[in-house]
Design a protein around this motif. Structure first.
Motif, short mmCIF file in Angstrom:
data_model
loop_
_atom_site.label_atom_id
_atom_site.label_comp_id
_atom_site.label_asym_id
_atom_site.label_seq_id
_atom_site.Cartn_x
_atom_site.Cartn_y
_atom_site.Cartn_z
N ILE A 127 -11.65 35.97 39.47
CA ILE A 127 -12.25 34.87 39.04
C ILE A 127 -12.26 33.67 39.87
O ILE A 127 -13.12 33.00 39.97
N VAL A 128 -11.08 33.68 40.79
CA VAL A 128 -10.84 32.91 41.88
C VAL A 128 -11.95 33.07 42.80
O VAL A 128 -12.58 31.97 43.35
N PHE A 129 -12.48 34.27 43.07
CA PHE A 129 -13.60 34.62 43.95
C PHE A 129 -15.21 34.29 43.41
O PHE A 129 -15.84 34.47 44.02
N GLY A 130 -15.00 34.01 42.00
CA GLY A 130 -16.22 33.84 41.30
C GLY A 130 -16.94 35.28 41.10
O GLY A 130 -18.18 35.24 41.12
N ASN A 131 -16.00 36.46 41.40
CA ASN A 131 -16.85 37.79 41.33
C ASN A 131 -16.54 38.53 40.06
O ASN A 131 -16.68 39.83 40.04
N ALA A 132 -15.85 37.97 39.07
CA ALA A 132 -15.28 38.71 37.99
C ALA A 132 -16.39 39.15 36.96
O ALA A 132 -17.43 38.64 36.60
N LYS A 133 -16.50 40.54 36.75
CA LYS A 133 -17.40 41.16 35.89
C LYS A 133 -16.93 41.16 34.36
O LYS A 133 -17.69 41.06 33.52
N ILE A 134 -15.42 41.38 34.26
CA ILE A 134 -14.74 41.44 32.75
C ILE A 134 -13.76 40.15 32.84
O ILE A 134 -13.15 39.81 33.84
N LEU A 135 -14.22 39.04 31.97
CA LEU A 135 -13.50 37.87 31.89
C LEU A 135 -12.67 37.85 30.58
O LEU A 135 -13.08 38.40 29.80
N PRO A 136 -11.65 37.04 30.85
CA PRO A 136 -10.87 36.94 29.79
C PRO A 136 -11.67 36.34 28.44
O PRO A 136 -12.38 35.45 28.75
N THR A 138 -11.33 34.61 25.61
CA THR A 138 -11.39 33.22 25.11
C THR A 138 -12.00 32.15 26.02
O THR A 138 -12.67 31.41 25.66
N ALA A 139 -11.44 32.42 27.20
CA ALA A 139 -11.96 31.55 28.40
C ALA A 139 -13.57 31.83 28.41
O ALA A 139 -14.39 30.62 28.40
N ALA A 140 -13.86 32.77 28.41
CA ALA A 140 -15.52 32.98 28.44
C ALA A 140 -16.16 32.59 27.44
O ALA A 140 -17.41 32.08 27.33
N SER A 141 -15.49 32.72 26.18
CA SER A 141 -16.17 32.14 24.86
C SER A 141 -16.37 30.91 24.97
O SER A 141 -17.32 30.21 24.65
N CYS A 142 -15.49 29.92 25.49
CA CYS A 142 -15.62 28.43 25.88
C CYS A 142 -16.79 28.17 26.89
O CYS A 142 -17.64 27.30 26.47
N MET A 143 -17.03 29.09 27.89
CA MET A 143 -18.05 29.00 28.71
C MET A 143 -19.63 29.27 27.99
O MET A 143 -20.55 28.46 28.33
N GLU A 144 -19.39 30.37 27.19
CA GLU A 144 -20.69 30.53 26.22
C GLU A 144 -21.01 29.42 25.51
O GLU A 144 -22.14 28.90 25.29
N LEU A 172 -9.99 29.46 32.37
CA LEU A 172 -11.09 28.57 32.06
C LEU A 172 -11.16 27.52 32.75
O LEU A 172 -12.32 27.03 33.50
N ALA A 173 -10.18 27.05 33.85
CA ALA A 173 -10.12 25.83 34.75
C ALA A 173 -11.05 26.53 35.90
O ALA A 173 -11.85 25.77 36.50
N LEU A 174 -10.56 27.71 36.43
CA LEU A 174 -11.37 28.55 37.37
C LEU A 174 -12.95 28.75 37.00
O LEU A 174 -13.73 28.47 37.79
N LEU A 175 -13.18 29.18 35.91
CA LEU A 175 -14.47 29.35 35.44
C LEU A 175 -15.33 27.99 35.54
O LEU A 175 -16.51 27.93 35.93
N LEU A 176 -14.74 26.83 35.14
CA LEU A 176 -15.29 25.42 35.25
C LEU A 176 -15.72 25.18 36.73
O LEU A 176 -16.76 24.74 37.12
N LEU A 177 -14.40 25.47 37.47
CA LEU A 177 -14.54 25.02 38.85
C LEU A 177 -15.72 25.71 39.63
O LEU A 177 -16.44 25.43 40.30
N ASN A 178 -15.97 27.06 39.10
CA ASN A 178 -16.97 28.07 39.88
C ASN A 178 -18.27 27.35 39.47
O ASN A 178 -19.10 27.70 40.14
N LYS A 179 -18.34 26.62 38.58
CA LYS A 179 -19.73 25.64 38.27
C LYS A 179 -19.64 24.44 38.55
O LYS A 179 -20.49 23.58 38.28
#
Ligand code: NAP
Length: 283
Positions: A127-136, A138-144, A172-179
């Motif tokens: 997730i740090v590298f923005g390469n994750a194929k399999i995501l946690p 609940t965090a992914a649900s929030c992004m969805e 989740l914070a990292l997924l947001l940061l990646n955007k």
């Protein structure tokens, strides 16, 4: 102003239809194994939901139970054998584990390409590298949920994530940061310092994952904000989130209900991860 509801149930139904169609196109039925050590009433709802969703989507599902007294070594042996079983595509280690088992240690033994809850350090690290194929999940649900808002532009928005757990707040914070979302993470020390309202009030996107009913006062919510409430609390026999819903709804632009917001999406994402894991295993 009254916020629009972010309907996790409807979103999950659409996502599951797409996953079902994708599963029908796979060479074999994907197989998911959930490993449970001992009995825990808190796990039952999630286990039932796993089985029901698996059956509905054409996934083969098995619950493998180990005795409450099973040791770390015995659990690791089971994980190794599932890792090596080509017929198994996804593995879940059901939490909570009994106190004598170190959950963090155990997660390291999962094959990262079968780790459908993304708890293995490699999947977290991706997730740090923005390469994750399999995501946690609940965090992914929030992004969805965020991405479901028509015309939303995340780039440059200001978000506040309350809660920094390893399964929700941090990824989740990292997924947001990646955007390119400017993201503030609040936690227990923010609460203790008394600055939580300050951060919440500034947030265009507010995501709360703590587990304390009424922690976020409705009048802290910024006018027009997007509010995603991950918290689940049982208060006088009713499920509620961490945000004072009625008051927050008057100020927010969008808000998730509890129940019916993040929760229903979590299992759909789990199944999406299983399909992703299946595909990674074919490579
Ligand atoms: P957790 O591991 O207990 O984490 C809670 C977080 O909240 C911790 O980071 C904690 O900080 C922080 N916190 C505690 N008190 C605070 C305060 N007064 N102000 C600010 N932050 C505070 O919980 P979790 O697993 O992330 O779950 C959080 C909630 O989401 C729970 O209600 C859980 O049931 C729910 N949940 C829902 C779903 C779903 O599918 N809907 C999935 C997972 C979880 P410290 O660690 O520093 O104490």
């Amino acid at each position: 102003m009254s916020a629009k509801l972010l309907d996790g149930k409807a979103l999950a139904a659409g996502l599951k239809e797409r996953i079902k169609a994708e599963i029908q196109g796979l060479k074999t039925k994907p197989k998911l194994v959930s490993v449970q050590v001992g009995e825990n009433p808190a796990s039952e709802v999630y286990l039932r939901s796993q089985r029901k969703n698996a059956e509905n989507l054409g996934v083969e599902y098995r619950l493998q139970k180990l005795d409450e007294k099973a040791t770390e070594v015995q659990l690791i042996k089971v994980i190794n054998s599932l890792n090596n079983d080509k017929g198994v595509n996804g593995i879940i280690i059901q939490m909570p584990l009994p106190g004598h088992i170190d959950a963090k240690l155990i997660s390291q033994y999962l094959s990262p390409i079968k780790d459908v809850e993304a708890v293995h350090p490699q999947n977290m690290g991706e997730i740090v590298f923005g390469n994750a194929k399999i995501l946690p999940c609940t965090a992914a649900s929030c992004m969805e949920l965020l991405n479901s808002i028509e015309g939303i532009e995340l780039y440059g928005k200001e978000a506040c994530v309350v809660g920094h757990s390893e399964i929700v707040g941090k990824p989740l914070a990292l997924l947001l940061l990646n955007k390119f979302v400017t993201t503030t993470v609040c936690h227990i020390a923010t609460g203790q310092r008394g600055t939580l309202p300050e951060f919440v009030k500034k947030a265009e996107i507010l995501i709360v994952a703590v587990g304390k009913a009424g922690l976020i006062k409705g009048d802290w919510v910024k006018e027009g904000a997007i509010v995603i409430d991950v918290g689940i609390n049982l208060v006088e026999g009713k499920l509620v989130g961490d945000v004072e819903f009625d008051k927050a709804q008057e100020r927010a632009g969008y808000i998730t209900p509890v129940p019916g917001g993040v929760g229903p999406l979590t299992v759909a994402i789990l199944m999406r991860n299983l399909v992703e894991a299946y595909k990674l295993q074919q490579k």
